[in-house]
Design a protein around this motif. Structure first.
Motif, short mmCIF file in Angstrom:
data_model
loop_
_atom_site.label_atom_id
_atom_site.label_comp_id
_atom_site.label_asym_id
_atom_site.label_seq_id
_atom_site.Cartn_x
_atom_site.Cartn_y
_atom_site.Cartn_z
N TYR A 2 7.90 -18.29 -23.03
CA TYR A 2 6.83 -19.28 -23.26
C TYR A 2 6.04 -18.99 -24.53
N LEU A 3 6.53 -18.12 -25.40
CA LEU A 3 5.74 -17.69 -26.55
C LEU A 3 5.38 -18.85 -27.47
N LYS A 4 6.36 -19.67 -27.82
CA LYS A 4 6.09 -20.78 -28.74
C LYS A 4 5.14 -21.78 -28.11
N HIS A 5 5.32 -22.03 -26.83
CA HIS A 5 4.47 -23.01 -26.14
C HIS A 5 3.00 -22.62 -26.21
N ARG A 7 1.78 -20.39 -28.39
CA ARG A 7 1.50 -19.91 -29.74
C ARG A 7 1.18 -18.41 -29.74
N THR A 9 2.71 -14.39 -30.44
CA THR A 9 3.66 -13.70 -31.30
C THR A 9 4.52 -12.69 -30.53
N TYR A 295 15.24 -25.52 -25.42
CA TYR A 295 14.82 -25.02 -26.72
C TYR A 295 15.96 -24.28 -27.41
N GLY A 300 15.65 -23.79 -31.31
CA GLY A 300 14.27 -23.34 -31.42
C GLY A 300 14.09 -21.98 -30.80
N VAL A 301 12.89 -21.48 -30.88
CA VAL A 301 12.53 -20.21 -30.26
C VAL A 301 11.37 -20.48 -29.32
N VAL A 302 11.55 -20.13 -28.05
CA VAL A 302 10.50 -20.40 -27.08
C VAL A 302 9.42 -19.33 -27.18
#
Length: 302
Positions: A2-5, A7, A9, A295, A300-302
């Motif tokens: 869930y990192l991208k969701h 925001r 790092t 993703y 993409g990268v989640v």
């Protein structure tokens, strides 16, 4: 996942002890101060005990990382070893190269020679054992005998034990009275207070790159803190699960329902008796994995 969701790092609530996330909580800072001060005396055993998940391994790694250059550290993360295995492990940590065919008495002599050589170069040598409650009885006695190694003015080896409270129960036995008397300083880690727990939650988010509005409101952070009853590892588990549920629903802030679902799914947390919540977390996990797969397919990268 869930990192991208959110925001972020890096994962904020990983169970791997990472000193980058070290927070200056009172019990952890006090334990480090006791260790650092006692090591300067150059005498005896030092013992830090605490319940499962209270941060012993993190403190252990923090101590080792911050030792001054004059210290030579031998580290045994898994001391479930027989006396012979313990001597071999210590010898390897001290940098000894030897044949496996030598006897234990000869090995002990080589260890003493190496300790004297390191000491002659100005090193203070410490042996750090994590999970020390796993040491068999005979190995505890072998460990005590290591501290008999000394010059006319100082001990050649200090021993630092990190352990669960079961070690205290064993050391209270009469047969361990000699070892018990050599423990010069002890520290018992306490659970975190409610205020410390909520600050811990927000600190780890900040280190992980969270910006803007808080993912956990103060009220929900307190709910998580109460459920974890002051245990940092449980806090990490609960926060991670709450974020998974939140992510699975496509939300950007954790709600009371997300917290309740995480608590209901965690055995050692203070219980929320609601099977529907447990089912909801399972559904959220499946949804999260589906979103992650989507993703991934899109590059993409989640």
């Amino acid at each position: 996942m869930y990192l991208k969701h959110f925001r972020l790092t890096e994962p904020p609530y990983s169970l791997t002890p990472n000193t980058e996330f070290f927070f200056g909580l009172a019990p952890h800072v006090e334990a480090l101060q006791v260790l650092q001060t006692t090591l300067q005396t150059g005498e005896g055993f030092i013992k830090v005990t605490g319940e499962v998940g209270t941060g012993k391994t993190l403190i252990c790694r923090k101590l080792i990382n911050e030792l001054p250059e004059r210290y030579y550290c031998a580290y045994l993360p898994n001391p479930y070893l027989s006396p012979d295995e313990l001597r071999w492990a210590v010898a390897m940590e001290l940098g000894l190269k030897h044949s496996s065919s030598i006897g234990q008495q000869q090995l002990s002599g080589l260890i003493q020679q190496q300790l004297m050589a390191l000491s002659a170069y100005g090193h203070s040598i410490i042996l750090v054992l994590d999970e020390a409650q796993a040491l068999p009885d005979d190995s505890l006695e072998a460990l005590r005998l290591f501290t008999n190694l000394e010059t006319e003015s100082r001990k050649l080896l200090q021993v630092v034990l990190f352990a669960q409270p079961e070690l205290d129960e064993r050391l209270a036995l009469n047969k361990f009275r000699q070892l018990r008397q050599r423990i010069t300083f002890s520290y018992r880690l306490r659970p975190l207070t409610l205020e410390e727990s909520t600050a811990y939650i927000q600190h780890r988010l900040k280190v992980a790159g969270s910006e803007g509005s808080a993912l956990f409101t103060p009220t929900n952070a307190k709910r998580l803190a109460k459920a974890a009853h002051g245990v940092p590892r449980l806090l990490n588990i609960l926060c991670h699960k709450a974020l998974l549920v939140c992510f699975g629903e496509g939300r950007t802030q954790v709600t009371k329902q997300h917290v309740d679902a995480a608590v209901a799914d965690t055995d050692d947390a203070l219980p929320v008796r609601n099977t529907v919540l447990r089912w909801s977390l399972g559904v959220a996990l499946l949804t999260s994995m589906s979103l992650a797969a989507l993703y991934w397919v899109k590059g993409g990268v989640v």
